[in-house]
Design a protein around this motif. Sequence first.
Motif, PDB file in Angstrom:
ATOM      1  N   LEU A 173       0.831  -1.204   0.000  1.00  0.00           N
ATOM      2  CA  LEU A 173       0.000   0.000   0.000  1.00  0.00           C
ATOM      3  C   LEU A 173       0.867   1.256   0.000  1.00  0.00           C
ATOM      4  CD1 LEU A 173      -2.831   1.247   0.169  1.00  0.00           C
ATOM      5  CD2 LEU A 173      -2.681   1.068   2.656  1.00  0.00           C
ATOM      6  N   LEU A 174       1.902   1.266   0.851  1.00  0.00           N
ATOM      7  CA  LEU A 174       2.819   2.410   0.885  1.00  0.00           C
ATOM      8  C   LEU A 174       3.545   2.572  -0.439  1.00  0.00           C
ATOM      9  CD1 LEU A 174       4.633   2.495   4.357  1.00  0.00           C
ATOM     10  CD2 LEU A 174       3.145   4.245   3.362  1.00  0.00           C
ATOM     11  N   ALA A 175       3.993   1.456  -1.030  1.00  0.00           N
ATOM     12  CA  ALA A 175       4.739   1.514  -2.282  1.00  0.00           C
ATOM     13  C   ALA A 175       3.864   2.037  -3.426  1.00  0.00           C
ATOM     14  CB  ALA A 175       5.297   0.140  -2.620  1.00  0.00           C
ATOM     15  N   CYS A 176       2.636   1.572  -3.498  1.00  0.00           N
ATOM     16  CA  CYS A 176       1.724   2.053  -4.556  1.00  0.00           C
ATOM     17  C   CYS A 176       1.371   3.523  -4.337  1.00  0.00           C
ATOM     18  CB  CYS A 176       0.468   1.194  -4.591  1.00  0.00           C
ATOM     19  SG  CYS A 176       0.752  -0.507  -5.141  1.00  0.00           S
ATOM     20  N   PHE A 177       1.181   3.902  -3.088  1.00  0.00           N
ATOM     21  CA  PHE A 177       0.933   5.308  -2.779  1.00  0.00           C
ATOM     22  C   PHE A 177       2.135   6.153  -3.182  1.00  0.00           C
ATOM     23  CE2 PHE A 177       1.505   8.804   0.281  1.00  0.00           C
ATOM     24  CZ  PHE A 177       0.373   9.546  -0.003  1.00  0.00           C
ATOM     25  N   GLY A 178       3.344   5.661  -2.885  1.00  0.00           N
ATOM     26  CA  GLY A 178       4.549   6.379  -3.269  1.00  0.00           C
ATOM     27  C   GLY A 178       4.655   6.541  -4.769  1.00  0.00           C
ATOM     28  N   LEU A 179       4.285   5.512  -5.516  1.00  0.00           N
ATOM     29  CA  LEU A 179       4.316   5.589  -6.980  1.00  0.00           C
ATOM     30  C   LEU A 179       3.383   6.684  -7.477  1.00  0.00           C
ATOM     31  CD1 LEU A 179       5.564   4.131  -9.431  1.00  0.00           C
ATOM     32  CD2 LEU A 179       3.559   2.642  -9.455  1.00  0.00           C
ATOM     33  N   MET A 180       2.211   6.763  -6.888  1.00  0.00           N
ATOM     34  CA  MET A 180       1.246   7.801  -7.259  1.00  0.00           C
ATOM     35  C   MET A 180       1.791   9.201  -6.936  1.00  0.00           C
ATOM     36  SD  MET A 180      -2.636   8.291  -5.806  1.00  0.00           S
ATOM     37  CE  MET A 180      -2.048   8.660  -4.139  1.00  0.00           C
ATOM     38  N   MET A 181       2.426   9.351  -5.759  1.00  0.00           N
ATOM     39  CA  MET A 181       2.936  10.656  -5.358  1.00  0.00           C
ATOM     40  C   MET A 181       4.176  11.059  -6.155  1.00  0.00           C
ATOM     41  SD  MET A 181       0.701  11.723  -3.384  1.00  0.00           S
ATOM     42  CE  MET A 181       1.552  13.303  -3.286  1.00  0.00           C
ATOM     43  N   VAL A 182       4.976  10.094  -6.576  1.00  0.00           N
ATOM     44  CA  VAL A 182       6.120  10.407  -7.449  1.00  0.00           C
ATOM     45  C   VAL A 182       5.622  10.987  -8.765  1.00  0.00           C
ATOM     46  CG1 VAL A 182       7.947   9.371  -8.857  1.00  0.00           C
ATOM     47  CG2 VAL A 182       7.756   8.786  -6.440  1.00  0.00           C
TER      48      VAL A 182
END
Length: 371
Positions: A24-33
């Motif tokens: 969840l954190l990794a996918c959220f990070g991808l979106m924020m990048v």
Amino acid sequence: MNKKKNLSGKPERLDYWLLAAALLLACFGLMMVLSASGIMAERFFDDKYLFFKKQAVFLVIGTCMMYICSRLPKGFFYNMVYVWLMAAFVLLLLCDFSPLSVAAGGAKRWIALGPLRIQPLEFCKPALVLYLAYFFSRKQELIKTFSVGFLPPFAITGALCLLLMMQPDFGGSVFLCMILFFMSLVGGTRISYLLTSLIFAGGAGYMLITSSPYRLKRMTAFIDPFKSAHEEGYQLVQSLYAFGSGNIFGQGLGAGKQKLFFLPEAHNDFIMAVVGEELGFLGVLAVFAVIGFLVWRGFKIALAQDDLQDRFTAYGLTIMLALGFCLNLAVVMGTVPPKGVPMPFVSYGGSSLMISCICIGILLNLSRGKV
């Protein structure tokens, strides 16, 4: 591949809650990048999806590494502790003394291997954790002694820090020292030795800061960033503006203004400032909740271990991730002096993301049949 089974014959389950929090954190990070880097990437590289695509590739590779680490026998990590430690030293030496090193911002902290850049510091962190877990689990009968229980781990960490300071990377050295301190604290090192080392470390840190005009300016800028808002305090001031303008609900995903060339490198270490501006207090609170849940699951895995090396390894990897979360948030919110600490799983960067995935993979491995 057959699933491992416990004594009752039932398959040993992984900690899927930990896995879910990490993904969840990794996918959220991808979106924020994507949100934080699109404008800059389009202006300087003519491709607004450049950093997003790179981070997506890193995430795929990292997820594969996570799966592999969750399936490998523990001996693969434990029997080659000194190999991993030697590899960390070699990477740092290549970064300090070889033509493969890449200079950026007045420091040499990366190694270029064709189109790929590697940050040795990120690989040093789990290597040090695995070594310290091995050391403290094998030397318990002598851990209270100075020559055996104190000197070796402090000498190894000191050597790593010395190579980091040659880059220079003061923040990375502090990070490794913090890992050593927390693992020594639970490993059984005498409190008197730890307190003495803290005094010497504080004195050494003070000398390093005051002897370097650059570090001294950053320290004074941290104390009063608005006094040098157009110089050393610029990035922190822009980060605080981002958090302040986010209010409760934020400006909306993609609608942030600070990433429009006000906040330097918004997709890297200061990506949480973009989160604060675009998703507001509630968005940051949600990220805090996921981080807290992930760290809690890591500590739960550590406490569930019967073998001492397993327990120290799980604890050390969790501490490593927790320090990354806490220090990054502390920097972008101006509560500690600025240092280059990426937000695990969220900040842009292949080395940080893949190492974070490897750590979760090892924790998942240790969680089999335990939680």
